[in-house]
Design an enzyme around this catalytic site. Sequence first.
Site, PDB file in Angstrom:
ATOM      1  N   THR A 284       0.808  -1.223   0.000  1.00 33.82           N
ATOM      2  CA  THR A 284       0.000   0.000   0.000  1.00 33.82           C
ATOM      3  C   THR A 284       0.838   1.267   0.000  1.00 33.82           C
ATOM      4  O   THR A 284       0.494   2.251  -0.668  1.00 33.82           O
ATOM      5  CB  THR A 284      -0.957  -0.007   1.204  1.00 33.82           C
ATOM      6  OG1 THR A 284      -1.786  -1.174   1.119  1.00 33.82           O
ATOM      7  CG2 THR A 284      -1.839   1.235   1.226  1.00 33.82           C
ATOM      8  N   ASP A 285       1.961   1.271   0.732  1.00 32.13           N
ATOM      9  CA  ASP A 285       2.756   2.501   0.809  1.00 32.13           C
ATOM     10  C   ASP A 285       3.252   2.941  -0.562  1.00 32.13           C
ATOM     11  O   ASP A 285       3.231   4.131  -0.895  1.00 32.13           O
ATOM     12  CB  ASP A 285       3.913   2.366   1.805  1.00 32.13           C
ATOM     13  CG  ASP A 285       4.771   1.130   1.600  1.00 32.13           C
ATOM     14  OD1 ASP A 285       4.391   0.249   0.803  1.00 32.13           O
ATOM     15  OD2 ASP A 285       5.836   1.030   2.240  1.00 32.13           O
ATOM     16  N   GLY A 286       3.673   1.980  -1.393  1.00 30.69           N
ATOM     17  CA  GLY A 286       4.122   2.331  -2.729  1.00 30.69           C
ATOM     18  C   GLY A 286       3.003   2.920  -3.568  1.00 30.69           C
ATOM     19  O   GLY A 286       3.192   3.940  -4.259  1.00 30.69           O
TER      20      GLY A 286
ATOM     21  N   ASP B 131       2.176   6.598  -2.577  1.00 30.46           N
ATOM     22  CA  ASP B 131       3.139   7.582  -3.091  1.00 30.46           C
ATOM     23  C   ASP B 131       2.989   7.776  -4.594  1.00 30.46           C
ATOM     24  O   ASP B 131       3.105   8.897  -5.100  1.00 30.46           O
ATOM     25  CB  ASP B 131       4.569   7.153  -2.753  1.00 30.46           C
ATOM     26  CG  ASP B 131       5.004   7.595  -1.360  1.00 30.46           C
ATOM     27  OD1 ASP B 131       4.626   8.702  -0.947  1.00 30.46           O
ATOM     28  OD2 ASP B 131       5.721   6.830  -0.704  1.00 30.46           O
TER      29      ASP B 131
ATOM     30  N   ASP C 158       1.833   4.125   6.996  1.00 29.21           N
ATOM     31  CA  ASP C 158       0.880   4.322   5.897  1.00 29.21           C
ATOM     32  C   ASP C 158      -0.225   5.312   6.265  1.00 29.21           C
ATOM     33  O   ASP C 158      -1.061   5.632   5.417  1.00 29.21           O
ATOM     34  CB  ASP C 158       0.216   2.999   5.509  1.00 29.21           C
ATOM     35  CG  ASP C 158       1.150   2.058   4.780  1.00 29.21           C
ATOM     36  OD1 ASP C 158       2.308   2.447   4.511  1.00 29.21           O
ATOM     37  OD2 ASP C 158       0.736   0.923   4.481  1.00 29.21           O
TER      38      ASP C 158
END
EC number: 3.2.1.-
Length: 387
Positions: A140-142, A145, A207
């Site tokens: 999810t973090d990618g 961003d 996140d």
Amino acid sequence: MRHHKYQWLISGLIILVAFAIGIAVYNTYSPRSTSNVSTTVVKEHYQTWTKAYLRGNKQQKFVKTNKGTKDQTLSEAQGYGMLITVMAAQQGFGSQKTFNQLTRYYMRHEISSQNPLMAWRQNHKGIAMVSTKAEKTSATDGDLDIAYALILADERWGSKGELKYNQLAKRLLSAIKSKEINSTTKLPKVGDWATGPKSATVVRTSDLMTAYFRKFASYTNDGSWTKVAQNSQILLKKLSNQQGTGLMADFVTVRSSQLKTGTIGSKEVASEHDNQYGFNACRIPWRVAYDYQLYHSQTSKQIVRKMCRFFADQKQITAIYTLSGKPVESYSNAAFTTPIVYAAQVVGNPELKSRYIQVLTGKMSKTEYYPATIQMATLLASSNIGK
């Protein structure tokens, strides 16, 4: 009369001096005081970072994450690369051409034609970067961003060119909403693979990018993102209140709409430091301070100030802490230090800023992707304070 005239001049000078001193004091201690990081330093670091970590060809580029001769990358890294490039462009360097090359790589490595989330890892095989079947799931973090960077690109360059940033952003946000946001807690899951009764409740604390969710809400006119922003901030505040240090674990569990939190054991998700302030949670000061920098949230300010007070009391900032504040390692790492320096500038902690500013602006590693990339991202955010 002359005597009175001089009195007036002297009084005026005193007022002007006092006013100047007041402005200087305000700029030193103001929560959002102007950064003293020079554009030249930031540009030099950006050139170093691109040379060390950007790989690919004329059409596509990615961020190399490993030290080996066979390249590897992660969706996390691609998100950072796109974010860094568009933020650099906002400050007069960093090109649309490079951003487009990074965007094409992301598009090439979407999980499928129906799923625009990015596959979480690729390795060099033959003449291509490929993902195995097991790697065609998301982190999810990618994705967060990447989506945010696409929005910034749309605002910077518009979407009338070859790549329609606005369409790409909205398509990706729709997928994030349906596959990476827990429908009960309205919080980000760790990836689209987290569908089980326990995995779906796991939250990667870094996140909780409240500023992003506010942006997504205004960009899409979708109020459900406002709820994600609100619940993210509520959870951050709860976690901050649980410890005198203000530190948070890499991962926690949240099972209900009332946001009741639970703990994660060591090695339960990603590493032995899952329940400590580790290489995921170290990004929290950056992410939360960014929300205060952009949206002036007092809650975000309080969360970051508490963490800054803890780190100001430490002889040095080392890598990994227990939540009670005990250092786990003795070495320092820019992934831990630079988010704190940036946060100290945003919320006004001159002691931390003066002690560690040289870490933010100093020599960047050309072989350690993660600390170098976080240094680059926080340096760009720092140089934009007050602008």
